[in-house]
Design a protein around this motif. Structure first.
Motif, PDB file in Angstrom:
ATOM      1  N   VAL A 184       0.864  -1.175   0.000  1.00  0.00           N
ATOM      2  CA  VAL A 184       0.000   0.000   0.000  1.00  0.00           C
ATOM      3  C   VAL A 184       0.907   1.233   0.000  1.00  0.00           C
ATOM      4  CG1 VAL A 184      -1.716   1.284   1.329  1.00  0.00           C
ATOM      5  CG2 VAL A 184      -1.842  -1.214   1.205  1.00  0.00           C
ATOM      6  N   ASP A 185       0.637   2.182  -0.889  1.00  0.00           N
ATOM      7  CA  ASP A 185       1.482   3.370  -1.014  1.00  0.00           C
ATOM      8  C   ASP A 185       1.582   4.088   0.330  1.00  0.00           C
ATOM      9  OD1 ASP A 185       1.774   6.450  -1.481  1.00  0.00           O
ATOM     10  OD2 ASP A 185       2.519   5.526  -3.328  1.00  0.00           O
ATOM     11  N   ALA A 186       2.795   4.145   0.874  1.00  0.00           N
ATOM     12  CA  ALA A 186       2.998   4.652   2.236  1.00  0.00           C
ATOM     13  C   ALA A 186       2.592   6.113   2.367  1.00  0.00           C
ATOM     14  CB  ALA A 186       4.458   4.469   2.641  1.00  0.00           C
ATOM     15  N   ARG A 187       3.031   6.952   1.442  1.00  0.00           N
ATOM     16  CA  ARG A 187       2.775   8.393   1.580  1.00  0.00           C
ATOM     17  C   ARG A 187       1.286   8.698   1.544  1.00  0.00           C
ATOM     18  NH1 ARG A 187       1.453  12.382  -1.542  1.00  0.00           N
ATOM     19  NH2 ARG A 187       1.610  11.128  -3.442  1.00  0.00           N
ATOM     20  N   ILE A 188       0.579   8.126   0.560  1.00  0.00           N
ATOM     21  CA  ILE A 188      -0.854   8.418   0.435  1.00  0.00           C
ATOM     22  C   ILE A 188      -1.625   7.837   1.610  1.00  0.00           C
ATOM     23  CG2 ILE A 188      -2.899   8.137  -1.013  1.00  0.00           C
ATOM     24  CD1 ILE A 188      -1.050   7.945  -3.442  1.00  0.00           C
ATOM     25  N   PHE A 189      -1.291   6.588   2.003  1.00  0.00           N
ATOM     26  CA  PHE A 189      -1.956   5.946   3.140  1.00  0.00           C
ATOM     27  C   PHE A 189      -1.805   6.792   4.401  1.00  0.00           C
ATOM     28  CE2 PHE A 189      -1.501   3.138   6.877  1.00  0.00           C
ATOM     29  CZ  PHE A 189      -2.763   2.552   6.896  1.00  0.00           C
ATOM     30  N   LEU A 190      -0.593   7.204   4.691  1.00  0.00           N
ATOM     31  CA  LEU A 190      -0.344   7.979   5.914  1.00  0.00           C
ATOM     32  C   LEU A 190      -0.995   9.353   5.845  1.00  0.00           C
ATOM     33  CD1 LEU A 190       3.375   6.973   6.495  1.00  0.00           C
ATOM     34  CD2 LEU A 190       1.395   6.273   7.866  1.00  0.00           C
ATOM     35  N   ASP A 191      -0.986   9.969   4.678  1.00  0.00           N
ATOM     36  CA  ASP A 191      -1.621  11.286   4.529  1.00  0.00           C
ATOM     37  C   ASP A 191      -3.119  11.201   4.825  1.00  0.00           C
ATOM     38  OD1 ASP A 191       0.733  12.522   3.899  1.00  0.00           O
ATOM     39  OD2 ASP A 191       0.349  12.677   1.743  1.00  0.00           O
ATOM     40  N   ILE A 192      -3.770  10.148   4.289  1.00  0.00           N
ATOM     41  CA  ILE A 192      -5.216  10.011   4.490  1.00  0.00           C
ATOM     42  C   ILE A 192      -5.531   9.725   5.952  1.00  0.00           C
ATOM     43  CG2 ILE A 192      -7.263   8.629   3.947  1.00  0.00           C
ATOM     44  CD1 ILE A 192      -6.046   8.120   1.179  1.00  0.00           C
ATOM     45  N   VAL A 193      -4.860   8.724   6.516  1.00  0.00           N
ATOM     46  CA  VAL A 193      -5.172   8.311   7.889  1.00  0.00           C
ATOM     47  C   VAL A 193      -4.918   9.448   8.869  1.00  0.00           C
ATOM     48  CG1 VAL A 193      -4.566   6.741   9.769  1.00  0.00           C
ATOM     49  CG2 VAL A 193      -4.764   5.873   7.435  1.00  0.00           C
ATOM     50  N   THR A 194      -3.762  10.092   8.770  1.00  0.00           N
ATOM     51  CA  THR A 194      -3.424  11.131   9.752  1.00  0.00           C
ATOM     52  C   THR A 194      -4.254  12.397   9.571  1.00  0.00           C
ATOM     53  OG1 THR A 194      -1.569  11.865   8.359  1.00  0.00           O
ATOM     54  CG2 THR A 194      -1.085  10.270  10.093  1.00  0.00           C
ATOM     55  N   SER A 195      -4.829  12.602   8.390  1.00  0.00           N
ATOM     56  CA  SER A 195      -5.698  13.764   8.202  1.00  0.00           C
ATOM     57  C   SER A 195      -6.989  13.596   9.000  1.00  0.00           C
ATOM     58  CB  SER A 195      -6.004  13.977   6.716  1.00  0.00           C
ATOM     59  OG  SER A 195      -6.846  12.958   6.212  1.00  0.00           O
ATOM     60  N   PHE A 196      -7.416  12.351   9.222  1.00  0.00           N
ATOM     61  CA  PHE A 196      -8.607  12.076  10.016  1.00  0.00           C
ATOM     62  C   PHE A 196      -8.264  11.824  11.487  1.00  0.00           C
ATOM     63  CE2 PHE A 196     -10.203  11.114   5.780  1.00  0.00           C
ATOM     64  CZ  PHE A 196     -11.526  11.551   5.829  1.00  0.00           C
ATOM     65  N   PHE A 197      -7.199  11.056  11.714  1.00  0.00           N
ATOM     66  CA  PHE A 197      -6.823  10.635  13.072  1.00  0.00           C
ATOM     67  C   PHE A 197      -5.328  10.890  13.272  1.00  0.00           C
ATOM     68  CE2 PHE A 197     -10.558   8.146  11.997  1.00  0.00           C
ATOM     69  CZ  PHE A 197     -11.330   8.239  13.147  1.00  0.00           C
ATOM     70  N   PRO A 198      -4.938  12.105  13.595  1.00  0.00           N
ATOM     71  CA  PRO A 198      -3.510  12.441  13.669  1.00  0.00           C
ATOM     72  C   PRO A 198      -2.743  11.739  14.777  1.00  0.00           C
ATOM     73  CG  PRO A 198      -4.863  14.270  14.432  1.00  0.00           C
ATOM     74  CD  PRO A 198      -5.799  13.271  13.833  1.00  0.00           C
ATOM     75  N   ASP A 199      -3.449  11.148  15.756  1.00  0.00           N
ATOM     76  CA  ASP A 199      -2.721  10.495  16.840  1.00  0.00           C
ATOM     77  C   ASP A 199      -3.119   9.038  17.026  1.00  0.00           C
ATOM     78  OD1 ASP A 199      -5.217  11.178  17.661  1.00  0.00           O
ATOM     79  OD2 ASP A 199      -4.605  12.448  19.333  1.00  0.00           O
ATOM     80  N   VAL A 200      -3.773   8.441  16.034  1.00  0.00           N
ATOM     81  CA  VAL A 200      -4.134   7.029  16.111  1.00  0.00           C
ATOM     82  C   VAL A 200      -2.873   6.170  16.047  1.00  0.00           C
ATOM     83  CG1 VAL A 200      -4.362   6.546  13.636  1.00  0.00           C
ATOM     84  CG2 VAL A 200      -5.844   5.353  15.259  1.00  0.00           C
ATOM     85  N   THR A 201      -2.920   4.983  16.647  1.00  0.00           N
ATOM     86  CA  THR A 201      -1.782   4.067  16.542  1.00  0.00           C
ATOM     87  C   THR A 201      -1.731   3.479  15.146  1.00  0.00           C
ATOM     88  OG1 THR A 201      -1.843   3.485  18.891  1.00  0.00           O
ATOM     89  CG2 THR A 201      -0.749   1.927  17.411  1.00  0.00           C
ATOM     90  N   LEU A 202      -0.591   3.632  14.504  1.00  0.00           N
ATOM     91  CA  LEU A 202      -0.380   3.085  13.164  1.00  0.00           C
ATOM     92  C   LEU A 202       0.345   1.749  13.269  1.00  0.00           C
ATOM     93  CD1 LEU A 202       0.826   6.371  11.461  1.00  0.00           C
ATOM     94  CD2 LEU A 202      -1.342   5.207  10.994  1.00  0.00           C
ATOM     95  N   SER A 203      -0.129   0.776  12.515  1.00  0.00           N
ATOM     96  CA  SER A 203       0.526  -0.532  12.430  1.00  0.00           C
ATOM     97  C   SER A 203       1.071  -0.648  11.016  1.00  0.00           C
ATOM     98  CB  SER A 203      -0.498  -1.637  12.733  1.00  0.00           C
ATOM     99  OG  SER A 203       0.080  -2.912  12.557  1.00  0.00           O
ATOM    100  N   LEU A 204       2.385  -0.516  10.880  1.00  0.00           N
ATOM    101  CA  LEU A 204       3.017  -0.412   9.556  1.00  0.00           C
ATOM    102  C   LEU A 204       3.959  -1.587   9.339  1.00  0.00           C
ATOM    103  CD1 LEU A 204       3.800   3.417   9.635  1.00  0.00           C
ATOM    104  CD2 LEU A 204       1.765   2.271   8.732  1.00  0.00           C
ATOM    105  N   GLY A 205       3.651  -2.379   8.323  1.00  0.00           N
ATOM    106  CA  GLY A 205       4.405  -3.607   8.126  1.00  0.00           C
ATOM    107  C   GLY A 205       5.014  -3.761   6.755  1.00  0.00           C
ATOM    108  N   TRP A 206       5.602  -4.939   6.583  1.00  0.00           N
ATOM    109  CA  TRP A 206       6.230  -5.348   5.339  1.00  0.00           C
ATOM    110  C   TRP A 206       5.454  -6.541   4.765  1.00  0.00           C
ATOM    111  CZ3 TRP A 206       8.633  -4.373   9.938  1.00  0.00           C
ATOM    112  CH2 TRP A 206       9.682  -3.443   9.974  1.00  0.00           C
TER     113      TRP A 206
END
Length: 253
Positions: free
Chosen positions: A143-165
């Motif tokens: 999943v494209d990291a930049r777009i994914f993170l931009d979308i999620v953090t725009s809604f929930f800037p302090d949610v716990t992110l689970s980022l994997g390989w």
């Protein structure tokens, strides 16, 4: 990471379940997970179970993608009897934590919009997961990291992110773990973030990557590991015990 300022959905899971008397010690091994609770029957089973955290997979319905309706399914399954909206309605009546695993980028925006509408009712930890980098023997698309993170953090800037390989693990090919290049690329991405990040790592690949993963955890107090296993994976219990002895127990679930 306190729930007081942002709501329990952004709280550290060990703090939350300890403060609500659902676990006895601040040890990630105490957290019970229910994975792939995608169908209506699975989410009902998960709710009745002893699990603290319920994980499910989100993608767009192949026939409803234009409408942007997220459903609960894990590829190669692309259809489901359960939508994300229905899934959330079920779990909101419980005290269980939520982990949503995104298999494709198009599902992220409509899913965040759904979560935004019930934000005040998310009185439990919420993790948002995606595989954003290729990992050992990984063949699935990331999943494209930049777009994914931009979308999620725009809604929930302090949610716990689970980022994997993305990973693969056939018995003869599990000698390759998470390389220095892999963990350093992840560290570079996460360095710009401000919220808690947990890294889901495959149990069968942890032992041969212990130096790399220890280094990654040491880059920030915001980081933790979530150790998971595939149904057919082969790994040594002794190896996992060694990991528990050599890693801090609080950042490992």
């Amino acid at each position: 990471m306190s729930g007081a300022a942002h709501g329990a959905w952004s709280e550290n899971i060990l703090d939350y379940f300890l403060n609500t008397n659902q676990i006895k010690t601040r040890d990630g091994a105490e957290i019970i997970w229910y994975h792939a609770a995608n169908s209506k029957s699975q989410i009902k089973e998960a709710i009745k179970s002893a699990a603290h955290m319920v994980e499910a997979d989100v993608l767009l319905h192949e026939c409803k993608a234009e409408k942007g309706e997220p459903i609960m399914a894990h590829p190669p399954e692309m259809n489901s009897d359960n939508t994300l909206q229905e899934w959330l309605q079920e779990i909101l009546n419980t005290d269980k934590g939520i982990k949503l695993d995104f298999k494709s980028l198009p599902a992220v925006q409509p899913s965040m919009e759904l979560l935004e509408r019930i934000k005040l009712h998310l009185k439990r930890p919420v993790w948002i997961n995606a595989d954003i980098l290729p990992g050992p023997n990984g063949s699935n698309a990331v999943v494209d990291a930049r777009i994914f993170l931009d979308i999620v953090t725009s809604f929930f800037p302090d949610v716990t992110l689970s980022l994997g390989w993305t990973t693969g693990c056939q018995p003869q090919r599990c000698k390759e773990g998470y390389s220095w290049a892999m963990v350093k690329e992840m560290a570079e991405i996460c360095n710009a973030l401000t919220q808690p990040v947990t890294f889901p790592v495959r149990a069968a690949l942890v032992w041969q990557s212990k130096s790399e993963l220890l280094w990654l955890l040491q880059q920030s107090k915001r980081y933790s590991l979530t150790v998971w296993t595939g149904k057919q994976d082969q790994y040594s219990t002794e190896d996992l015990l060694h990991i528990r002895e050599n890693f801090d127990k609080t950042p490992i679930c």
